[in-house]
Scaffold this motif. Sequence first.
Motif, mmCIF file in Angstrom:
data_model
loop_
_atom_site.group_PDB
_atom_site.id
_atom_site.type_symbol
_atom_site.label_atom_id
_atom_site.label_comp_id
_atom_site.label_asym_id
_atom_site.label_seq_id
_atom_site.Cartn_x
_atom_site.Cartn_y
_atom_site.Cartn_z
ATOM 1 N N THR A 33 24.764 29.493 -35.517
ATOM 2 C CA THR A 33 23.315 29.345 -35.460
ATOM 3 C C THR A 33 22.746 30.221 -34.346
ATOM 4 N N VAL A 34 21.785 31.067 -34.694
ATOM 5 C CA VAL A 34 21.193 31.995 -33.726
ATOM 6 C C VAL A 34 20.539 31.230 -32.579
ATOM 7 N N GLY A 35 20.917 31.584 -31.349
ATOM 8 C CA GLY A 35 20.281 31.017 -30.167
ATOM 9 C C GLY A 35 20.622 29.570 -29.877
ATOM 10 N N TYR A 36 21.612 29.005 -30.594
ATOM 11 C CA TYR A 36 21.948 27.586 -30.406
ATOM 12 C C TYR A 36 22.566 27.364 -29.028
ATOM 13 N N THR A 114 12.021 28.381 -27.623
ATOM 14 C CA THR A 114 13.246 28.645 -28.378
ATOM 15 C C THR A 114 13.929 29.887 -27.833
ATOM 16 N N ALA A 116 15.983 31.451 -30.124
ATOM 17 C CA ALA A 116 16.273 32.125 -31.388
ATOM 18 C C ALA A 116 15.174 33.147 -31.672
ATOM 19 N N ASN A 118 15.070 35.502 -34.218
ATOM 20 C CA ASN A 118 15.090 36.103 -35.557
ATOM 21 C C ASN A 118 13.727 35.893 -36.222
ATOM 22 N N THR A 129 8.628 32.507 -36.935
ATOM 23 C CA THR A 129 10.041 32.139 -37.024
ATOM 24 C C THR A 129 10.397 31.895 -38.489
ATOM 25 N N ASN A 190 16.428 24.224 -33.073
ATOM 26 C CA ASN A 190 16.522 25.158 -31.947
ATOM 27 C C ASN A 190 15.246 25.207 -31.105
#
Length: 261
Positions: A33-36, A114, A116, A118, A129, A190
């Motif tokens: 998971t991106v940025g988790y 966040t 994340a 992306n 987001t 996130n």
Amino acid sequence: MNMNHLLTINKSGINGLQKKLDITAANIANVNTVGYKKNDTTFTELLHNANTPDEVRIANAATNQSVNRGVAVSNQSVNFIQGSLSSTTSSWDMAIDGEGFFGVRDANNQLYLTRAGNFQRDAQGYLRTNEGLQVEVEETIPQNQWPNGDASVSANGVIIIQSNGQSVTVGRVILYKPENNENLRSVGNNLYQAVDGQELIQSTNQQEAFGRIHNYQLENANVNLADSMTDLIVSQRAYSINLKALETSDEMSSVINRFTE
């Protein structure tokens, strides 16, 4: 030792280890998971209860006249350590190398933080987001009037779009920092919110203290899969042992009850 004490201790161990297993499993599930940011758990010993004179000592030579009531999860916290960065092909992907957070707002204008990055532009031209929250941007040009073209984001967040052979500065990505990361609470997806009364510091054009933004990159989850799998195995074994001890304590209690009938 009172048999009820044994049952209580075993039960506390099972409950605590179940929470540890749940948290570890969630960390492993979010390894991609991106940025988790992984969650950590801390255990603490429960209070001691003094033994009464009519209770049987563990040994005749025992000098400790109290037994604790087991264990509990004393704290579950988010570990905000920096994750590694990976390259992408999208000009709207961003990663923060530092302590800052992206700001995003929902339909009710509620601010969330966040890591994340992306992002993508929607049909109206707004930067959002994957869940549709709008990214906080200090606009030079309203987002719905941004030209189409290849975008680049500088280390301090300035967004430049190449359109019709011209470089157009359209805005700046705003970063935020809480007074203390411990003042953030996770709300899922996130996203984090500051605890009531805690101030968020907003970046300016000089945002070195918030971190550098890397364009065409994303921050990976900070989960160490090897460590998490080790934690999972150890916790599973400890859970099984506590469960077996609980069954044994229950059997012993049944035998004692038959003697007293």
